[in-house]
Design a protein around this motif. Structure first.
Motif, PDB file in Angstrom:
ATOM      1  N   GLY A  62       0.799  -1.225   0.000  1.00  0.00           N
ATOM      2  CA  GLY A  62       0.000   0.000   0.000  1.00  0.00           C
ATOM      3  C   GLY A  62       0.823   1.262   0.000  1.00  0.00           C
ATOM      4  N   GLY A  63       2.109   1.172  -0.284  1.00  0.00           N
ATOM      5  CA  GLY A  63       2.941   2.358  -0.382  1.00  0.00           C
ATOM      6  C   GLY A  63       3.412   2.898   0.952  1.00  0.00           C
ATOM      7  N   ASP A  64       3.273   2.145   2.029  1.00  0.00           N
ATOM      8  CA  ASP A  64       3.705   2.591   3.345  1.00  0.00           C
ATOM      9  C   ASP A  64       5.189   2.312   3.488  1.00  0.00           C
ATOM     10  OD1 ASP A  64       4.002   3.355   5.910  1.00  0.00           O
ATOM     11  OD2 ASP A  64       2.652   1.876   6.795  1.00  0.00           O
ATOM     12  N   THR A  65       6.013   3.361   3.394  1.00  0.00           N
ATOM     13  CA  THR A  65       7.457   3.195   3.512  1.00  0.00           C
ATOM     14  C   THR A  65       7.952   3.507   4.915  1.00  0.00           C
ATOM     15  OG1 THR A  65       7.790   5.472   2.750  1.00  0.00           O
ATOM     16  CG2 THR A  65       7.818   3.729   1.087  1.00  0.00           C
ATOM     17  N   ARG A  66       7.033   3.647   5.864  1.00  0.00           N
ATOM     18  CA  ARG A  66       7.435   3.899   7.240  1.00  0.00           C
ATOM     19  C   ARG A  66       7.974   2.631   7.882  1.00  0.00           C
ATOM     20  NH1 ARG A  66       2.143   6.050   9.993  1.00  0.00           N
ATOM     21  NH2 ARG A  66       1.409   4.136   8.977  1.00  0.00           N
ATOM     22  N   LEU A 367     -12.594   7.572   6.930  1.00  0.00           N
ATOM     23  CA  LEU A 367     -12.845   7.829   5.505  1.00  0.00           C
ATOM     24  C   LEU A 367     -12.306   9.173   5.047  1.00  0.00           C
ATOM     25  CD1 LEU A 367     -16.463   6.401   5.242  1.00  0.00           C
ATOM     26  CD2 LEU A 367     -14.348   5.338   4.410  1.00  0.00           C
ATOM     27  N   CYS A 368     -11.650   9.912   5.970  1.00  0.00           N
ATOM     28  CA  CYS A 368     -10.913  11.107   5.560  1.00  0.00           C
ATOM     29  C   CYS A 368      -9.596  10.696   4.900  1.00  0.00           C
ATOM     30  CB  CYS A 368     -10.659  12.002   6.778  1.00  0.00           C
ATOM     31  SG  CYS A 368     -12.128  12.863   7.389  1.00  0.00           S
ATOM     32  N   ASN A 369      -8.780  11.667   4.540  1.00  0.00           N
ATOM     33  CA  ASN A 369      -7.552  11.365   3.792  1.00  0.00           C
ATOM     34  C   ASN A 369      -6.442  10.887   4.720  1.00  0.00           C
ATOM     35  OD1 ASN A 369      -5.909  11.220   1.479  1.00  0.00           O
ATOM     36  ND2 ASN A 369      -5.037  13.246   1.918  1.00  0.00           N
ATOM     37  N   VAL A 370      -6.701   9.772   5.411  1.00  0.00           N
ATOM     38  CA  VAL A 370      -5.685   9.156   6.271  1.00  0.00           C
ATOM     39  C   VAL A 370      -4.685   8.430   5.378  1.00  0.00           C
ATOM     40  CG1 VAL A 370      -5.264   7.532   8.148  1.00  0.00           C
ATOM     41  CG2 VAL A 370      -7.384   8.859   8.108  1.00  0.00           C
ATOM     42  N   GLN A 371      -3.415   8.722   5.586  1.00  0.00           N
ATOM     43  CA  GLN A 371      -2.367   8.092   4.789  1.00  0.00           C
ATOM     44  C   GLN A 371      -1.272   7.551   5.712  1.00  0.00           C
ATOM     45  OE1 GLN A 371      -2.603   7.558   1.621  1.00  0.00           O
ATOM     46  NE2 GLN A 371      -4.419   8.828   1.231  1.00  0.00           N
ATOM     47  N   PRO A 372      -0.744   6.374   5.393  1.00  0.00           N
ATOM     48  CA  PRO A 372      -1.115   5.468   4.293  1.00  0.00           C
ATOM     49  C   PRO A 372      -2.372   4.669   4.635  1.00  0.00           C
ATOM     50  CG  PRO A 372       0.642   4.511   5.574  1.00  0.00           C
ATOM     51  CD  PRO A 372       0.404   5.870   6.169  1.00  0.00           C
ATOM     52  N   ARG A 373      -2.995   4.095   3.618  1.00  0.00           N
ATOM     53  CA  ARG A 373      -4.200   3.293   3.790  1.00  0.00           C
ATOM     54  C   ARG A 373      -4.139   2.103   2.839  1.00  0.00           C
ATOM     55  NH1 ARG A 373      -7.878   6.963   4.331  1.00  0.00           N
ATOM     56  NH2 ARG A 373      -9.693   5.646   4.011  1.00  0.00           N
ATOM     57  N   ARG A 374      -4.854   1.017   3.210  1.00  0.00           N
ATOM     58  CA  ARG A 374      -4.816  -0.190   2.391  1.00  0.00           C
ATOM     59  C   ARG A 374      -6.197  -0.634   1.919  1.00  0.00           C
ATOM     60  NH1 ARG A 374      -0.857  -4.031   6.103  1.00  0.00           N
ATOM     61  NH2 ARG A 374       0.947  -2.642   6.172  1.00  0.00           N
ATOM     62  N   TYR A 375      -7.191  -0.496   2.773  1.00  0.00           N
ATOM     63  CA  TYR A 375      -8.479  -1.133   2.510  1.00  0.00           C
ATOM     64  C   TYR A 375      -9.593  -0.150   2.154  1.00  0.00           C
ATOM     65  CZ  TYR A 375      -5.891  -4.724   5.051  1.00  0.00           C
ATOM     66  OH  TYR A 375      -4.925  -5.604   5.471  1.00  0.00           O
ATOM     67  N   LEU A 376      -9.725   0.922   2.893  1.00  0.00           N
ATOM     68  CA  LEU A 376     -10.876   1.805   2.743  1.00  0.00           C
ATOM     69  C   LEU A 376     -10.622   2.914   1.734  1.00  0.00           C
ATOM     70  CD1 LEU A 376     -11.926   2.197   6.495  1.00  0.00           C
ATOM     71  CD2 LEU A 376     -12.831   0.602   4.788  1.00  0.00           C
ATOM     72  N   PRO A 377     -11.660   3.353   1.023  1.00  0.00           N
ATOM     73  CA  PRO A 377     -11.500   4.481   0.095  1.00  0.00           C
ATOM     74  C   PRO A 377     -11.532   5.807   0.861  1.00  0.00           C
ATOM     75  CG  PRO A 377     -13.761   3.735   0.085  1.00  0.00           C
ATOM     76  CD  PRO A 377     -13.021   2.786   0.987  1.00  0.00           C
ATOM     77  N   VAL A 378     -11.124   6.884   0.189  1.00  0.00           N
ATOM     78  CA  VAL A 378     -11.196   8.234   0.750  1.00  0.00           C
ATOM     79  C   VAL A 378     -12.477   8.879   0.243  1.00  0.00           C
ATOM     80  CG1 VAL A 378     -10.110  10.498   0.890  1.00  0.00           C
ATOM     81  CG2 VAL A 378      -8.696   8.434   0.877  1.00  0.00           C
TER      82      VAL A 378
END
Length: 446
Positions: A62-66, A367-378
Motif C-alpha cells: 500500500g505504499g507505506d514506507t514507514r 474515511l478522511c484522507n488518512v495516509q497510508p491506507r490499504r483497505y478503505l477508500p477516501v
C-alpha cells in the motif's frame, strides 16, 4: 471556626494557584501527544539501514514506507499512557492514606519535571530508533503514572476548600491541550529545524511545570488556604468533644474514650454495588465517550494529510492547528458550556442516545484522507470535511463527558456522592484504556 469568619482569597491567589496546578496535571501528556511529528522523525531509518526487500514489501502493501516503529508509535503511545493512568487512578485511593499529600503532589511534579528535562536533553543526543522508542515509551508511562497520582491528590486537596475551587482545576486541565498545541505552533513558526523547535518546546514545558511546583510550595503560606486546612484538621476533634459533652449531660458522669464514641456512631452504610446500580448508565456513558475519543484521537486523526496544502506552509501547520489546537479549544468550549446549560437532564434517555451516536465519528475520520491506507477508500478528501468533523467530535466529547461527571454523584444520596465520584473517575480511566486498545483496531482497518 465558621465559614462566616473565613478570610478572603486575596487577589484570587489560591484560585490562580489551583488553575496553574490544574494546567500542570494534563500539560505533560498533551506536550508529548502534540510532539508526535518530532518523535516519529526520530524513528526513521536511513535508506542504508533498510534492505531492498523491506522497501519493496512495504511498497506492495500500500505504499507505506514507514518503519514498524513509526507506524505503531501513536497507538503504542496512547496505550502506554492510558493503562498506567487507569492502574494508578485505582491505586491512588489507597496511596493517599499512606503517603503524605505534600509528598504525593510535589513528588509527582518533581518526577515529571525530571522526565521533561531528560526529554529536552535527548533532543540533542543521537540515538538509534529502537532505544529512542523504548526510552520514549518508558517516559510516557512515568508521566501518566505520576500524573494520575497528582490529579487524584489535587482534587482531594480542592475538596477541603469551597466547592468553587474545583473549577480552576477543570479550567486549567481544559486549557492544557490548547497551550501545548499553541506552543508547538509557535515552535514551528520560529523557522528553526524540527529538532531545535522540539528543544524549545520541551523547555517551555519544563518552565510551566517548575511554575506549578513553586505555586504549590507557596500555597501553605496563603491565609485563606491555612484557614481551611486547619478547619479540616480540627473538625474531627471538635465533633468528638461535642459527643463527649452530650454523654456527660445525659448524667452518665463517665468519660468514655473517643475511639468508643467513634465505634458507637451509627454511620450510613455505603455499598459500591448499590451505588453502581444507580449510576451504571452514566458510568458506562462516560466510559464509552472516551473509548470512542481515544480510539480515534490521536492515532487516526494525526495521520490525516491535507489535500489543499501542496507542500506549502499549511502542510506544516495542518495537524498542529486542525487536529490538536482545534480539538482542545472545542473540548474546552464544551466543558465550559455545562456551566450555563445542562441538557439533557441526568435521568433523560437522550443522554445515552447522544453518547452512543458519537460512534459515527470513527468511520467518518477513517474515511478522511488518512495516509497510508490499504483497505478503505477516501470519501472526505477535502480539508474542510476533516475540520467540520473535528469541531463536532471535540465539542461533543467535552460537553457530554462533563455532563456525565456532574450527573453521576447527583443520582445518589449525599453520603454516597464521594463514592459515586470515585466510580465515575474509574470508568473515565477505563474508557481511556479501552480507547487506547481500540486505536490498534481502527488504524489496522484503514
Amino acid at each position: 471556626m465558621t465559614a462566616i469568619n473565613a478570610p478572603q482569597d486575596k487577589y484570587k491567589a489560591v484560585w490562580i494557584i489551583f488553575f496553574i496546578l490544574g494546567l500542570g496535571t494534563l500539560l505533560p501528556w498533551n506536550f508529548f501527544m502534540t510532539a508526535t511529528m518530532y518523535f516519529t522523525s526520530r524513528l526513521k531509518e536511513s535508506p542504508a539501514d533498510l534492505s531492498p526487500n523491506q522497501t519493496i514489501n512495504k511498497t506492495m502493501e500500500g505504499g507505506d514506507t514507514r518503519t514498524v516503529l513509526e507506524a505503531k508509535f501513536n497507538s503504542l503511545m496512547t496505550l502506554c499512557a492510558m493503562v498506567p493512568l487507569l492502574i494508578f487512578t485505582c491505586l491512588n485511593s489507597f496511596l493517599h492514606q499512606r503517603i503524605p499529600q505534600k509528598l504525593r503532589i510535589s513528588g509527582s511534579l518533581g518526577v515529571i519535571l525530571v522526565v521533561f528535562l531528560l526529554t529536552a536533553v535527548l533532543v540533542k543526543v543521537d540515538m538509534a530508533p529502537l532505544p529512542f522508542f523504548t526510552l520514549t515509551m518508558i517516559k510516557i508511562i512515568c508521566i501518566n503514572s505520576f500524573g494520575a497520582i497528582l490529579q487524584g491528590s489535587l482534587f482531594g486537596l480542592a475538596g477541603i476548600l469551597p466547592a468553587s475551587y474545583t473549577t480552576p482545576i477543570m479550567s486549567g486541565q481544559g486549557l492544557a491541550g490548547a497551550f501545548a498545541a499553541f506552543s508547538m505552533i509557535c515552535a514551528l513558526a520560529s523557522g528553526s529545524a524540527l529538532q531545535d523547535s522540539a528543544f524549545g518546546y520541551f523547555i517551555t514545558a519544563c518552565v510551566v511545570i517548575l511554575l506549578a511546583i513553586l505555586s504549590y510550595l507557596a500555597l501553605p503560606r496563603m491565609e485563606f488556604f491555612q484557614y481551611y486546612m486547619e478547619s479540616n484538621v480540627s473538625r474531627p476533634a471538635a465533633d468528638a468533644e461535642n459527643k463527649m459533652d452530650l454523654l456527660n449531660k445525659d448524667g452518665s458522669g463517665e468519660k468514655r474514650p473517643v475511639v468508643s464514641l467513634m465505634e458507637d456512631e451509627s454511620k450510613p452504610t455505603v455499598s459500591v454495588f448499590n451505588i453502581f446500580k444507580q449510576i451504571w448508565v452514566i458510568a458506562l456513558s462516560v466510559c464509552f465517550i472516551f473509548t470512542v475519543t481515544i480510539g480515534t484521537f490521536p492515532a487516526v486523526t494525526v495521520e490525516v494529510k491535507s489535500m489543499v496544502a501542496n507542500g506549502g506552509a499549511w502542510e506544516t501547520y495542518f495537524i498542529p492547528v486542525s487536529c490538536f489546537l482545534l480539538f482542545n479549544l472545542m473540548d474546552w468550549a464544551g466543558r465550559s458550556l455545562t456551566a450555563v446549560c445542562m441538557w439533557p437532564g441526568k435521568d433523560s434517555m437522550w443522554l445515552p442516545v447522544l453518547v452512543g451516536m458519537r460512534i459515527i465519528f470513527v468511520p467518518l475520520f477513517m474515511l478522511c484522507n488518512v495516509q497510508p491506507r490499504r483497505y478503505l477508500p477516501v470519501l472526505f478528501a477535502h480539508d474542510a470535511w476533516y475540520i467540520i468533523f473535528m469541531i463536532f467530535f471535540s465539542f461533543s466529547n467535552g460537553y457530554l463527558a462533563s455532563l456525565c461527571m456532574c450527573f453521576g454523584p447527583k443520582k445518589v444520596s449525599q453520603h454516597e456522592a464521594e463514592t459515586a465520584g470515585a466510580i465515575m473517575a474509574f470508568f473515565l480511566s477505563l474508557g481511556l484504556a479501552l480507547g487506547a486498545a481500540a486505536s490498534f483496531a481502527t488504524t489496522a482497518m484503514i
